[in-house]
Design an enzyme around this catalytic site. Structure first.
Site, short mmCIF file in Angstrom:
data_model
loop_
_atom_site.label_atom_id
_atom_site.label_comp_id
_atom_site.label_asym_id
_atom_site.label_seq_id
_atom_site.Cartn_x
_atom_site.Cartn_y
_atom_site.Cartn_z
N ASP A 14 46.03 40.83 45.13
CA ASP A 14 45.72 40.20 43.84
C ASP A 14 46.37 40.95 42.69
OD1 ASP A 14 43.86 42.21 44.48
OD2 ASP A 14 42.36 41.40 43.11
N HIS A 256 41.05 38.30 41.80
CA HIS A 256 40.41 39.01 40.69
C HIS A 256 41.37 39.46 39.57
CE1 HIS A 256 37.22 39.53 43.76
NE2 HIS A 256 38.19 39.94 44.56
#
Ligand code: BDR
Ligand code: CA
Length: 334
Positions: A14, A256
């Site tokens: 991420d 995230h």
């Protein structure tokens, strides 16, 4: 005018999406990336960051940072600590899949990080900055914690600090903690209390603003390297969520770190941002917990904590960034 940004990453799947987004957004001028351990040792997170910048064809300097926490592992055995965690093994076509692979699936690079350690870079850069800079730490907060410890005056040149970390009702590392904050609670507490504007993008928000398999299809239709690469990383994350951490929306993943960058591009992507007192648990059960003072007679408010996010806006922001990529790099799918 694009906002000057420094990302602090433990690249990581991420983190990699967040880096692509920051490099490609016209609203961001990425002045540097600092690296830290977390998803992988700092050697790997640094190499992953360098090979991604190489693939994207940008010359952003990379400052290698800490390979462990400020103090925590002086009294915890890191290896033993992690070995005790129960993690389901995820197999796909006979191969083990990880949330964060050791090496990103792109060509190796011979690029090297700068000589100056990340914490020193923060002090040097921020003390000499002629305009304010936004910091987006999306790994353990060790580098920034160290910098603020030795030079608290650097907050004068910080526009805001957008942290991926913490969780009020949602946690992942322990029953009470999120991974980035769990890894270095002391550093996180130093940042929480530093006096700059601090925005927390915790699991409560990132588990709402998720990416689905359909969104990945949309990325792949864009067809640029960044779109294909991020689709690949998101698909791996969706697979891992499905196996061990299913979310409310079927076949979806939290990405995230990229939500933090999306917030800097368009703050309305966080839809329930509350001004609160946040502090970090520093010992025993509750170590690494982000504790929100819910009382009417609260301790002084020191941060903004996000409880929700707009997943459709998030996906649109990512698509707008991916469309701008001109790189000819290729994803090396295993
Ligand atoms: C955070 O931990 C890391 O594994 C991810 O990159 C993200 O920054 C989520 O808890
Ligand atoms: Ca991260």
């Amino acid at each position: 005018m694009p906002r000057k940004v420094i990302l602090d990453v433990d690249t990581g799947s991420d983190d990699a999406v967040a880096l692509c987004e920051a490099v490609l957004s016209p609203d961001i001028e990425l002045v540097a990336a600092c690296t830290v351990w977390g998803n992988q040792p700092v050697e790997n997170t640094t190499d992953n960051t360098l090979r991604l910048f190489d693939a994207l064809g940008v010359d952003v300097p990379v400052y290698k940072g800490a390979n462990t926490a400020m103090t925590k592992y002086l009294c915890h055995d890191y290896v033993e600590f992690n070995a005790n965690k129960i993690r389901p093994k995820a197999m796909k076509d006979g191969k083990e899949v990880h949330m964060h692979s050791a090496h990103l699936p792109i060509a190796p690079t011979d690029r090297k990080p700068e000589d100056m350690p990340a914490a020193c870079f923060y002090v040097d850069y921020l003390r000499h900055a002629t305009e304010k800079v936004t910091l987006i730490p999306v790994g353990p907060l060790t580098n920034l914690g160290l910098a603020l410890r030795i030079a608290p005056d650097i907050i004068e040149n910080i526009e805001e600090i957008v942290i991926m970390g913490g969780g009020s009702k949602v946690t992942n590392a322990d029953p009470w903690s999120e991974a980035n904050i769990m890894h270095d609670p002391e550093a996180a507490q130093i940042v929480a209390e530093c006096g700059a504007r601090v925005v927390w993008v915790p699991l409560d928000a990132t588990h709402k603003a998720v990416i689905t398999l359909d969104d990945c299809k949309r990325f792949r239709e864009i067809g640029t390297f960044a779109a294909n690469f991020c689709a690949y990383e998101c698909e791996q994350r969706i697979f891992m969520h499905d196996v061990g951490q299913p979310l409310d929306i079927p076949h979806s993943a939290a990405v995230h770190d990229a939500l933090c960058v999306a917030y800097v591009i368009d703050p309305t992507v966080l839809t329930d941002l509350r001004h609160v007192h946040v502090e970090v648990g520093l010992s025993g059960y509750g170590e690494g917990q982000t504790i929100i003072d819910q009382r009417a007679y609260t301790r002084p408010k020191n941060g903004w904590f996000a409880y929700d996010g707009d997943r459709f806006k998030f996906v649109d922001i990512l698509c707008d960034c991916f469309k701008r990529d001109k790189s000819t790099a290729k994803v090396i799918e295993e």
